[in-house]
Design a protein around this motif. Structure first.
Motif, short mmCIF file in Angstrom:
data_model
loop_
_atom_site.label_atom_id
_atom_site.label_comp_id
_atom_site.label_asym_id
_atom_site.label_seq_id
_atom_site.Cartn_x
_atom_site.Cartn_y
_atom_site.Cartn_z
N THR A 221 40.06 18.90 35.69
CA THR A 221 39.42 18.03 34.70
C THR A 221 40.33 17.89 33.49
O THR A 221 40.77 18.90 32.93
N PRO A 222 40.67 16.67 33.08
CA PRO A 222 41.58 16.48 31.94
C PRO A 222 41.05 17.17 30.68
O PRO A 222 39.84 17.19 30.45
N PRO A 223 41.94 17.73 29.87
CA PRO A 223 41.51 18.45 28.66
C PRO A 223 40.61 17.62 27.74
O PRO A 223 39.69 18.16 27.12
N GLU A 224 40.86 16.30 27.65
CA GLU A 224 40.06 15.48 26.75
C GLU A 224 38.62 15.31 27.22
O GLU A 224 37.75 14.87 26.47
N TRP A 225 38.36 15.66 28.49
CA TRP A 225 37.01 15.56 29.04
C TRP A 225 36.32 16.92 29.18
O TRP A 225 35.15 16.98 29.55
N THR A 226 37.04 18.00 28.91
CA THR A 226 36.49 19.34 29.13
C THR A 226 35.22 19.57 28.31
O THR A 226 34.20 20.06 28.83
N GLY A 227 35.26 19.25 27.02
CA GLY A 227 34.09 19.46 26.17
C GLY A 227 32.90 18.63 26.61
O GLY A 227 31.77 19.11 26.63
N PHE A 228 33.15 17.37 26.97
CA PHE A 228 32.09 16.48 27.45
C PHE A 228 31.44 17.06 28.70
O PHE A 228 30.20 17.14 28.81
N ALA A 229 32.27 17.49 29.67
CA ALA A 229 31.74 18.02 30.93
C ALA A 229 30.98 19.32 30.70
O ALA A 229 29.89 19.53 31.27
N GLN A 230 31.51 20.19 29.86
CA GLN A 230 30.86 21.48 29.60
C GLN A 230 29.52 21.28 28.89
O GLN A 230 28.51 21.89 29.24
N ARG A 231 29.52 20.40 27.89
CA ARG A 231 28.29 20.14 27.13
C ARG A 231 27.19 19.61 28.04
O ARG A 231 26.02 20.00 27.93
N ASN A 232 27.56 18.74 28.96
CA ASN A 232 26.55 18.16 29.84
C ASN A 232 26.13 19.10 30.96
O ASN A 232 25.00 19.01 31.44
N ALA A 233 27.00 20.00 31.37
CA ALA A 233 26.59 21.02 32.32
C ALA A 233 25.58 21.97 31.67
O ALA A 233 24.58 22.35 32.30
N GLU A 234 25.80 22.32 30.43
CA GLU A 234 24.85 23.17 29.72
C GLU A 234 23.50 22.48 29.54
O GLU A 234 22.45 23.10 29.69
#
Length: 242
Positions: A221-234
């Motif tokens: 997963t590209p670094p610029e999308w890591t926060g988005f993906a993590q936030r939505n998994a939570e």
């Protein structure tokens, strides 16, 4: 209804684009309007001597100019342009002006020497480098209008500020000329995988699994999308556990 799934976006603009992408991808039976109600539009910054100014475009063609977008909503884009013109009147630096434009430019002390500076300020606002000078200029103009009891003008400037916020806010789910990729986040036993196709995020899948099951997908997963993906998994895990 089996369950509720939600996606946390970075801005209202991003959420509006995601909604549009999902509707276009699935075309639900009772909401079959390709493209939706809002217009997709671009903003063009032109620093050429004869045609300097900021304007809209419905095409993603930017020969000899700088283009930004797409933005969702023609009204907001035009209000943002009005605000940028109020803060940095690039069009008054053209080589050829009407008599009225020359008079206004002279009254404001604006000439061709300001062209590059105004163009750079507008570009900085739209590309996310620094929109604060534009916000400060519009806020000061609004406050002056209020002090002069010119509430109609103050209202227009307030709308321009809101539109500027719209076009400069985070918006990653629709990217002109973007490619295909999958982004994945995992939290508390729940994985969410988002599909980006042709630069548009237009679907996702969530499932309960061990972290090891999505370790490879998370790693790429590209670094610029890591926060988005993590936030939505939570968020997905919290909704499932609720």
């Amino acid at each position: 209804m089996a369950r509720v799934e939600a996606v946390a976006c970075g801005s209202l603009h991003e959420a509006a684009w995601l909604e549009r992408n999902l509707l276009e991808a699935d075309m639900p039976p009772w909401n079959r309007r390709p493209g939706g109600e809002e217009t997709a539009i671009y903003i063009v910054v032109d620093a050429r001597p004869r045609t300097a100014g900021v304007r809209t475009s419905h095409l993603a063609r930017f020969d000899d100019v700088v283009g930004f977008g797409p933005y969702l909503g023609g009204t907001r884009a035009r209000q943002a342009i009005s605000g940028l013109h109020r803060a940095f009147p690039l069009s008054y630096t053209r080589d050829r002006l009407t008599g009225a434009e020359r008079a206004i430019a002279a009254r404001r002390g604006i000439g061709p020497q300001a062209r590059e500076r105004f163009a750079a300020a507008v570009i900085s606002a739209l590309d996310g480098t620094d929109a604060e000078p534009a916000r400060e200029a519009l806020t000061a103009a609004r406050d002056r209008a209020v002090a002069a009891l010119n509430f109609e003008l103050a209202g227009r400037i307030h709308e321009e500020l809101a539109a500027l916020e719209w076009v400069t806010s985070v918006q990653r789910v629709t990217v002109e000329g973007g490619g295909d990729q999958d982004i994945c986040g995992w939290a508390d036993g729940v994985a969410v995988t988002f599909a980006i196709r042709g630069g548009r995020l237009n679907g996702w899948d969530q499932r309960e699994c061990a972290r090891s099951a999505v370790a490879r997908a998370s790693a790429v997963t590209p670094p610029e999308w890591t926060g988005f993906a993590q936030r939505n998994a939570e968020l997905a895990a919290a909704l499932i556990r609720a």
